[in-house]
Design an enzyme around this catalytic site. Structure first.
Site, mmCIF file in Angstrom:
data_model
loop_
_atom_site.group_PDB
_atom_site.id
_atom_site.type_symbol
_atom_site.label_atom_id
_atom_site.label_comp_id
_atom_site.label_asym_id
_atom_site.label_seq_id
_atom_site.Cartn_x
_atom_site.Cartn_y
_atom_site.Cartn_z
ATOM 1 C CE1 TYR A 91 -4.477 1.561 0.369
ATOM 2 C CE2 TYR A 91 -3.157 3.154 1.989
ATOM 3 C CZ TYR A 91 -4.417 2.678 1.402
ATOM 4 O OH TYR A 91 -5.101 3.147 1.278
ATOM 5 C CD GLN A 187 -2.175 -1.834 -2.336
ATOM 6 O OE1 GLN A 187 -3.414 -1.194 -2.639
ATOM 7 N NE2 GLN A 187 -1.223 -2.026 -3.569
ATOM 8 C CG ASP A 277 0.884 -8.231 10.280
ATOM 9 O OD1 ASP A 277 0.380 -6.607 10.312
ATOM 10 O OD2 ASP A 277 0.948 -8.338 9.318
#
Length: 327
Positions: A91, A187, A277
């Protein structure tokens, strides 16, 4: 930072309970067919990257709606590649400059590094691809809610289509008989799932393997209620303002959920998840992994890492996994 999600034994059994829309396959087959109708010949221009052992070309190909998408085509300068890795970006990242190299061409693979339309504003990896389509209405800062009012206008409809079409481009550049892999982190991991799934759904051809690394864009209903930091936090911010759009928003997201896409993939896969995460919670990664139907799949788990995941250790695991598949 601490382990905040399900225990590992429960993660290995976790299944997302939300279902794909009834017209999920038709939506994507129609989208891909329309994009391919607007295709045009890919442009490939050699560039001087200043490097002695890697050759590079600037690639421009037709993406969603025929929009021009940029990519780098890197390959070993002195030998035929042993395979092709199509890589998608995290991203905000862009394809960068031609001398910015990853591991793949150094390991003997041709490497198609695909730009993400409308992104590339990270200072270390500048992008070169615009997104000429409007957001469709109100949105939170970033890309996550652009056009989220309807699946037809959602930003990721365009980005997923670009990713699927990039595999066509890689096949054309590499020629027949060269094994094709897809890879990406965050992403890029979500786009890896999407590209592999949409390629299989459209019956384009076998992929030798997929490498979704701590993938984003998976299990939206769980992700957006488990964490509120960006990028999932963009959806949270949007819904905090537009309280009457919850059902509409999650209907749109259901067409782009990595869990539903993973269920349509066919290639072997090596995933990764990090148990600390907070950007891509491990249960959302396992939701996609457990939906992936191939018997030839594995997931590397990093108990004490955040969104950086396995880092260089995981890249070593990926190299070993690929080497076993190219002989």
């Amino acid at each position: 930072m601490a382990q905040f999600d399900l225990p590992l034994d429960e993660l290995r059994a976790y299944r997302a309970t939300h279902e794909a829309p009834a017209d999920f396959d038709d939506f994507w087959l129609t989208t891909l067919a329309a994009a391919r109708e607007k295709g045009w010949e890919t442009r490939v221009e050699p560039v001087d990257n200043g490097l002695a052992i890697v050759a590079s070309s600037d690639v421009t190909f037709a993406g969603f709606a025929g929009d021009p998408i940029r990519a780098w085509w890197h390959r070993p300068a002195d030998r035929e590649p042993i395979g092709v890795v199509v890589e998608f970006l995290g991203y905000s990242g862009g394809r960068g400059l031609p001398h910015q190299q990853g591991t793949w061409p150094l390991a003997g693979y041709a490497h198609l590094l695909v730009d993400s339309r409308g992104q590339g504003y990270g200072q270390q990896w500048p992008g070169a691809t615009a997104d000429p389509h409007g957001s469709g209405g109100s949105a939170a800062p970033g890309q996550m809610t652009r056009g989220i009012e309807d699946p037809e206008t959602y930003y990721y409809r365009r980005l997923y289509t670009d990713a699927a079409l990039a595999l066509d481009v890689a096949r054309g550049l590499a020629g027949t008989g060269v094994p094709l892999f897809v890879a990406g982190i965050s992403q890029g991991g979500g786009l890896t799932i999407a590209a592999a799934a949409l390629d299989a759904l459209a019956g384009r051809g076998a992929i030798a393997g997929a490498l979704p690394d701590v993938p984003f864009l998976c299990d939206f209903p769980r992700a957006t209620t488990l964490v509120a930091i960006h990028p999932y936090g963009e959806i949270v911010t949007y819904l905090a303002a537009f309280r009457d759009r919850v059902d509409q928003t999650f209907r749109t997201l259901s067409y782009f959920d990595g869990v539903h896409l993973a269920a349509r993939a066919q290639a072997p896969a090596l995933f990764s998840a990090a148990l600390m995460d907070e950007v891509c919670p491990p249960s959302t990664v396992f939701g996609a992994y457990n939906a992936w139907p191939s018997d030839d799949k594995a997931i590397e788990v990093y108990p004490f890492n955040g969104h950086e995941g396995g880092g260089v250790y995981h890249r070593a695991a990926q190299l070993e996994w690929l080497r076993a598949r190219v002989g």
